[in-house]
Enzyme design. Structure first.
Site, mmCIF file in Angstrom:
data_model
loop_
_atom_site.group_PDB
_atom_site.id
_atom_site.type_symbol
_atom_site.label_atom_id
_atom_site.label_comp_id
_atom_site.label_asym_id
_atom_site.label_seq_id
_atom_site.Cartn_x
_atom_site.Cartn_y
_atom_site.Cartn_z
ATOM 1 N N ASP A 163 0.827 -1.207 0.000
ATOM 2 C CA ASP A 163 0.000 0.000 0.000
ATOM 3 C C ASP A 163 0.863 1.260 0.000
ATOM 4 O O ASP A 163 2.055 1.204 0.255
ATOM 5 C CB ASP A 163 -0.851 0.018 1.277
ATOM 6 C CG ASP A 163 -1.965 -1.005 1.221
ATOM 7 O OD1 ASP A 163 -2.271 -1.491 0.123
ATOM 8 O OD2 ASP A 163 -2.525 -1.304 2.302
ATOM 9 N N LYS A 172 -4.041 3.437 -3.082
ATOM 10 C CA LYS A 172 -4.765 4.507 -3.766
ATOM 11 C C LYS A 172 -4.084 5.833 -3.463
ATOM 12 O O LYS A 172 -3.505 6.033 -2.416
ATOM 13 C CB LYS A 172 -6.227 4.628 -3.337
ATOM 14 C CG LYS A 172 -6.642 3.715 -2.261
ATOM 15 C CD LYS A 172 -8.050 4.004 -1.835
ATOM 16 C CE LYS A 172 -8.366 3.181 -0.626
ATOM 17 N NZ LYS A 172 -9.494 3.492 0.115
ATOM 18 N N GLY A 176 -0.511 -1.359 5.667
ATOM 19 C CA GLY A 176 -0.220 -0.523 6.832
ATOM 20 C C GLY A 176 -0.940 -1.061 8.063
ATOM 21 O O GLY A 176 -2.020 -1.641 7.953
ATOM 22 N N GLY A 177 -0.337 -0.887 9.224
ATOM 23 C CA GLY A 177 -0.991 -1.297 10.472
ATOM 24 C C GLY A 177 -1.206 -2.792 10.522
ATOM 25 O O GLY A 177 -0.294 -3.581 10.256
ATOM 26 N N ASP A 178 -2.421 -3.178 10.853
ATOM 27 C CA ASP A 178 -2.804 -4.592 10.848
ATOM 28 C C ASP A 178 -3.587 -4.863 9.563
ATOM 29 O O ASP A 178 -4.422 -4.050 9.170
ATOM 30 C CB ASP A 178 -3.686 -4.899 12.077
ATOM 31 C CG ASP A 178 -4.058 -6.366 12.100
ATOM 32 O OD1 ASP A 178 -3.267 -7.165 12.634
ATOM 33 O OD2 ASP A 178 -5.121 -6.729 11.533
ATOM 34 N N THR A 222 -1.678 -1.992 14.812
ATOM 35 C CA THR A 222 -2.615 -1.092 14.136
ATOM 36 C C THR A 222 -2.371 0.361 14.563
ATOM 37 O O THR A 222 -1.813 0.628 15.638
ATOM 38 C CB THR A 222 -4.069 -1.557 14.406
ATOM 39 O OG1 THR A 222 -4.942 -0.835 13.533
ATOM 40 C CG2 THR A 222 -4.498 -1.332 15.846
ATOM 41 N N ALA A 223 -2.758 1.300 13.681
ATOM 42 C CA ALA A 223 -2.466 2.722 13.901
ATOM 43 C C ALA A 223 -2.897 3.207 15.285
ATOM 44 O O ALA A 223 -2.175 3.974 15.926
ATOM 45 C CB ALA A 223 -3.137 3.558 12.815
ATOM 46 N N MET A 244 -9.511 7.144 9.486
ATOM 47 C CA MET A 244 -9.956 7.920 8.322
ATOM 48 C C MET A 244 -10.949 9.013 8.723
ATOM 49 O O MET A 244 -12.045 9.096 8.177
ATOM 50 C CB MET A 244 -10.578 6.981 7.265
ATOM 51 C CG MET A 244 -9.565 6.005 6.694
ATOM 52 S SD MET A 244 -10.312 4.664 5.763
ATOM 53 C CE MET A 244 -10.600 3.459 7.053
HETATM 54 N N1 SAH Z 1 -4.826 -1.332 8.428
HETATM 55 C C1 SAH Z 1 -4.485 -0.019 8.966
HETATM 56 C C2 SAH Z 1 -5.592 1.001 8.718
HETATM 57 C C3 SAH Z 1 -5.847 1.294 7.266
HETATM 58 S S1 SAH Z 1 -7.045 2.533 7.031
HETATM 59 C C4 SAH Z 1 -4.170 -0.158 10.457
HETATM 60 O O1 SAH Z 1 -4.432 -1.207 11.053
HETATM 61 O O2 SAH Z 1 -3.656 0.811 11.030
HETATM 62 C C5 SAH Z 1 -6.039 3.966 6.892
HETATM 63 C C6 SAH Z 1 -6.240 4.857 8.106
HETATM 64 O O3 SAH Z 1 -5.467 4.369 9.195
HETATM 65 C C7 SAH Z 1 -5.775 6.278 7.910
HETATM 66 O O4 SAH Z 1 -6.756 7.063 7.270
HETATM 67 C C8 SAH Z 1 -5.576 6.714 9.343
HETATM 68 O O5 SAH Z 1 -6.784 7.024 9.966
HETATM 69 C C9 SAH Z 1 -5.033 5.456 9.979
HETATM 70 N N2 SAH Z 1 -3.565 5.447 10.013
HETATM 71 C C10 SAH Z 1 -2.748 4.549 9.449
HETATM 72 N N3 SAH Z 1 -1.460 4.824 9.744
HETATM 73 C C11 SAH Z 1 -1.472 5.926 10.522
HETATM 74 C C12 SAH Z 1 -0.465 6.715 11.159
HETATM 75 N N4 SAH Z 1 0.832 6.400 11.029
HETATM 76 N N5 SAH Z 1 -0.847 7.785 11.867
HETATM 77 C C13 SAH Z 1 -2.139 8.106 12.016
HETATM 78 N N6 SAH Z 1 -3.139 7.406 11.442
HETATM 79 C C14 SAH Z 1 -2.816 6.328 10.708
#
Ligand code: SAH
Length: 271
Positions: free
Chosen positions: A35, A57, A88-90, A118-119, A170
């Site tokens: 991503d 995207k 990103g994140g989980d 996750t974030a 988001m």
């Molecule tokens: N799978 C990801 C989330 C994907 S949706 C997870 O588990 O974190 C994308 C949203 O995640 C972004 O719009 C934001 O709200 C959040 N996000 C992801 N990385 C971030 C970061 N480093 N700092 C703040 N928000 C983050």
């Protein structure tokens, strides 16, 4: 050899927050589909010999559709390759992981999920906000501010307790709307909240305020998260630029930037 697809969480940004398993799989992948949110530190870990595709995207437009991603994953796995789908994140929190699992299962492809930080967890840790607290926060609610389509309001609970911590992924920049909706489902206007931008990166910023004052928060760079709840009062005062006094009702406009904090920490006060 049969191919396999690993849905791997890359964590919120910092390469330090990768799991050892994610690290190992990245090092041995034949193909990596990632991503936009994945930073250069992490992408640099992918060996030169592996194929690398950015499939995120940008600017709200899908550069590669979900169907195309599903089909790429399937095709590479059918070639017998070890495929890492890096998110990103989980991978299973707002990451369309469910859609990919569905498509891969349908094609009879072996899948393994590797969880990531996750974030919400990365952001809360950096700001020193305990997402639950024995006395003041007994539940954690993870919501999205994003609507699947513009006619479609996102489905939030009809009531949110003031003993819950709410994290909005988001959140967009419709702060006035968001603050109004949270108050409509039971939260008080004085509830502390924090907007956390680019959490765990060197550009991280934390902006603490209250729901009433949320509309005054500047547009911090994406990705951002909104954390709402009494636990936000724990946000690390050592990292604030100015006196931060919730009790006096000055729950306003305090920007915390970890970069600036780190810099000022290494110098004598110059002001
Ligand atoms: N799978 C990801 C989330 C994907 S949706 C997870 O588990 O974190 C994308 C949203 O995640 C972004 O719009 C934001 O709200 C959040 N996000 C992801 N990385 C971030 C970061 N480093 N700092 C703040 N928000 C983050």
């Amino acid at each position: 050899v049969r191919g396999k697809v690993y849905l791997v969480g890359a964590g919120p940004g910092s390469a330090e927050l990768l799991t050892i398993k994610a690290f190992r799989l990245l090092k041995s992948a034949d193909v990596v589909l990632h991503d936009d949110l994945i930073g250069p530190d992490i992408l640099d870990l992918i060996p030169k010999s592996a194929q690398r595709h950015g499939v995120g995207k940008r600017c709200g437009r899908e550069s590669v559709s979900q169907e195309e991603i599903n089909s790429l994953l399937t095709q590479y796995a059918l070639l017998g390759l070890q495929v890492v789908r890096l998110k990103g994140g989980d991978p299973l929190i707002f990451g369309r992981g469910g859609e990919e699992i569905d498509a891969l299962r349908h094609a009879g492809i072996e899948i393994e999920i590797v969880p990531g930080v996750t974030a919400a967890l990365g952001a809360a840790a950096d700001a020193c906000i305990p997402l639950t607290h024995r006395r003041i926060a007994s539940s954690l609610l993870i919501l999205t501010g994003h609507r699947a389509s513009s006619e479609n309001a996102c489905d939030w609970p009809e009531h949110i307790s003031n003993k819950a911590t709410v994290v909005v992924y988001m959140p967009g920049y419709h702060y006035e709307d968001t603050a109004r909706r949270l108050q409509a489902v039971g939260l008080d206007g004085s509830t502390p909240c924090a907007v956390i931008s680019q959490a765990t990166s060197v550009k991280e910023q934390v902006f603490c305020t209250t729901l009433d004052a949320l509309p005054g928060v500047p547009r911090l760079p994406a990705p951002t998260l909104l954390v709402v709840g009494e636990v936000v009062r724990f946000a690390d005062p050592a990292r604030l630029h100015q006196e931060f006094d919730w009790i006096a009702g000055q729950a306003g406009e305090v920007v915390v930037s970890s970069t600036e904090f780190a810099e000022s920490g290494t110098q004598e006060q110059s002001e």
